[in-house]
Design a protein around this motif. Structure first.
Motif, short mmCIF file in Angstrom:
data_model
loop_
_atom_site.label_atom_id
_atom_site.label_comp_id
_atom_site.label_asym_id
_atom_site.label_seq_id
_atom_site.Cartn_x
_atom_site.Cartn_y
_atom_site.Cartn_z
N LYS A 191 52.93 24.01 -34.11
CA LYS A 191 52.86 22.55 -33.87
C LYS A 191 53.51 21.79 -35.01
O LYS A 191 54.17 20.76 -34.79
CB LYS A 191 51.39 22.16 -33.72
CG LYS A 191 51.17 20.75 -33.23
CD LYS A 191 51.52 20.66 -31.76
CE LYS A 191 51.38 19.24 -31.24
NZ LYS A 191 51.87 19.15 -29.84
N ARG A 198 53.85 21.18 -26.55
CA ARG A 198 52.41 21.33 -26.43
C ARG A 198 51.93 22.72 -26.82
O ARG A 198 52.57 23.71 -26.48
CB ARG A 198 51.96 21.03 -25.00
CG ARG A 198 51.90 19.54 -24.74
CD ARG A 198 51.96 19.25 -23.28
NE ARG A 198 53.20 19.73 -22.71
CZ ARG A 198 53.51 19.65 -21.44
NH1 ARG A 198 52.66 19.14 -20.59
NH2 ARG A 198 54.67 20.09 -20.99
N THR A 199 50.82 22.78 -27.51
CA THR A 199 50.20 24.06 -27.87
C THR A 199 48.94 24.23 -27.03
O THR A 199 48.28 23.25 -26.66
CB THR A 199 49.85 24.13 -29.36
OG1 THR A 199 49.15 22.94 -29.73
CG2 THR A 199 51.11 24.27 -30.21
N LYS A 200 48.63 25.47 -26.75
CA LYS A 200 47.55 25.77 -25.81
C LYS A 200 46.83 27.03 -26.24
O LYS A 200 47.43 27.93 -26.81
CB LYS A 200 48.20 25.95 -24.43
CG LYS A 200 47.30 26.45 -23.32
CD LYS A 200 48.08 26.43 -22.00
CE LYS A 200 47.35 27.18 -20.90
NZ LYS A 200 48.10 27.17 -19.63
N ARG A 222 40.91 21.88 -32.00
CA ARG A 222 41.39 20.49 -32.19
C ARG A 222 41.75 20.25 -33.66
O ARG A 222 42.71 19.56 -33.95
CB ARG A 222 40.33 19.49 -31.71
CG ARG A 222 40.20 19.39 -30.20
CD ARG A 222 41.49 18.92 -29.51
NE ARG A 222 41.88 17.59 -29.95
CZ ARG A 222 43.14 17.22 -30.19
NH1 ARG A 222 44.14 18.08 -30.06
NH2 ARG A 222 43.40 15.99 -30.57
N ASN A 225 45.21 21.10 -34.22
CA ASN A 225 46.16 20.31 -33.41
C ASN A 225 46.54 20.95 -32.09
O ASN A 225 47.64 20.74 -31.58
CB ASN A 225 47.44 20.03 -34.22
CG ASN A 225 47.13 19.33 -35.52
OD1 ASN A 225 46.21 18.51 -35.57
ND2 ASN A 225 47.86 19.66 -36.57
N ASP A 227 46.63 21.23 -28.16
CA ASP A 227 46.59 20.18 -27.13
C ASP A 227 45.82 20.56 -25.87
O ASP A 227 45.23 19.72 -25.22
CB ASP A 227 48.02 19.85 -26.68
CG ASP A 227 48.89 19.38 -27.83
OD1 ASP A 227 48.49 18.41 -28.49
OD2 ASP A 227 49.95 20.00 -28.06
N MET A 228 45.95 21.85 -25.49
CA MET A 228 45.45 22.25 -24.17
C MET A 228 44.52 23.45 -24.31
O MET A 228 44.73 24.28 -25.19
CB MET A 228 46.62 22.67 -23.26
CG MET A 228 47.73 21.66 -23.21
SD MET A 228 49.24 22.29 -22.39
CE MET A 228 48.66 22.59 -20.74
N PHE A 265 41.29 17.07 -26.19
CA PHE A 265 42.32 17.91 -25.57
C PHE A 265 42.99 17.10 -24.46
O PHE A 265 42.33 16.39 -23.71
CB PHE A 265 41.69 19.17 -24.95
CG PHE A 265 41.26 20.19 -25.95
CD1 PHE A 265 42.18 21.07 -26.50
CD2 PHE A 265 39.93 20.27 -26.35
CE1 PHE A 265 41.79 22.02 -27.43
CE2 PHE A 265 39.52 21.22 -27.28
CZ PHE A 265 40.46 22.08 -27.83
N SER A 266 44.31 17.23 -24.36
CA SER A 266 45.00 16.48 -23.32
C SER A 266 44.87 17.18 -21.97
O SER A 266 44.96 16.54 -20.93
CB SER A 266 46.47 16.31 -23.68
OG SER A 266 47.10 17.59 -23.76
#
Ligand code: SF4
Ligand code: SF4
Length: 290
Positions: A191, A198-200, A222, A225, A227-228, A265-266
């Motif tokens: 990231k 996006r990272t997941k 989180r 960083n 995101d998913m 989280f997005s």
């Protein structure tokens, strides 16, 4: 050994099969390509194939690690197939897939852990299908983080996924050879190099963790960083694998989802049948799944 426990109602699924599923299966045979979806008898296959989503494993089917939940064979891996990136890219293009997840066994035997091979697969695929979305589900590149991140950040996927799988207390038992802090650093490191990508990450639950520990992992993700996130029930592939500790209920999954969204989280997919790549296309678009 004990028989495997009977699955609760919410884990039983029908395997639907429509024209699109049949078409993709035929193409896989034609290209002599194996998908993780079929190999793992994934309960979501019907849905994923009809959405144009599939998961492929590269760099062979022998892993240098031995995780007790995983059905992949372990041992000394084969040499890398130089033509695999091109052949995979041609097959993906021919199948007309819209969203592809590329994953691999652990290759602790390779100097870069296989990062360049991942990059080659991404490059060859993008050259042939401009609109395709690519998610990479990568191993931890333990001991090779700098070189792996340098290579991967130069040819990035659309989503960079690396699964934590379980809570830190259970790492030694569930992910021997892996390290919780290291995996978090890998996600954070990618990231930092490519903030726009996006990272997941994902967790399988029901291996002995508590709900409180799951929430702690969500907070750690989180804080690095990510995101998913995906959260799904662990199912024992055979009686020789790690036993299921509990079946997490749909209500508990819903609660994890609520907490994850609150944490920022997005994209969150949390449910009994959620797999790392389940509805990956919709997750990437931000639609509600799970
Ligand atoms: Fe399976 Fe990945 Fe563990 Fe290898 S590192 S045994 S592929 S879970
Ligand atoms: Fe394949 Fe993943 Fe979908 Fe299962 S959830 S069918 S492994 S893409």
């Amino acid at each position: 050994k004990d028989a495997m426990p009977r699955k609760p109602e919410w884990l039983r699924v029908r395997m639907g099969s429509n024209t699109e599923v049949k078409r993709i299966k035929a193409k896989l045979r034609e290209h002599k390509l194996a998908s993780v979806c079929e190999e793992a008898s994934c309960p979501n296959l019907g849905e994923c194939f009809s959405h144009g989503t599939a998961t492929f494993m590269i760099m062979g089917d022998i892993c240098t690690r031995r995780c007790p939940f995983c059905d992949v064979a372990h041992g000394r891996p084969n040499a890398l197939a130089e033509d695999e990136p091109r052949e995979l890219a041609e097959a993906i293009t021919d199948m007309g897939l819209k969203y592809v997840v590329i994953t691999s066994v652990d290759r602790d035997d390779l100097r870069d852990g296989g990062a360049q091979h991942f990059a080659n697969c991404i490059r060859e695929t993008r050259e042939r299908s401009a609109s395709i979305q690519i998610e990479t589900l990568v191993p931890d590149f333990r001991g090779r983080m700098d070189i792996a991140l340098e290579i991967l950040s130069q040819t990035p996927p659309d989503v960079f996924n690396h699964n934590l799988e379980t809570v830190p207390r259970l790492y030694r038992q569930v992910r021997p050879g892996a390290d919780y802090a290291w995996s978090l650093e890998l996600l954070k490191g990618f990231k930092a190099l490519r903030p726009e990508i996006r990272t997941k990450s994902g967790l399988m639950v029901g291996v002995g963790e508590t709900n409180e520990e799951i929430v702690e992992v969500l907070k750690d993700l989180r804080a690095h960083n990510v995101d998913m996130v995906t959260i799904g029930q662990y199912l024992q592939p055979s009686r020789d694998h790690l036993p299921v500790d509990r079946f997490v209920t749909p209500d508990e999954f819903a609660e994890f989802e609520r907490v994850a969204r609150e944490l920022g989280f997005s994209h969150v997919a949390s449910g009994p049948l959620v797999r790392s790549s389940y509805h990956a296309d919709l997750q990437a678009k931000g639609e509600k799944v799970g």
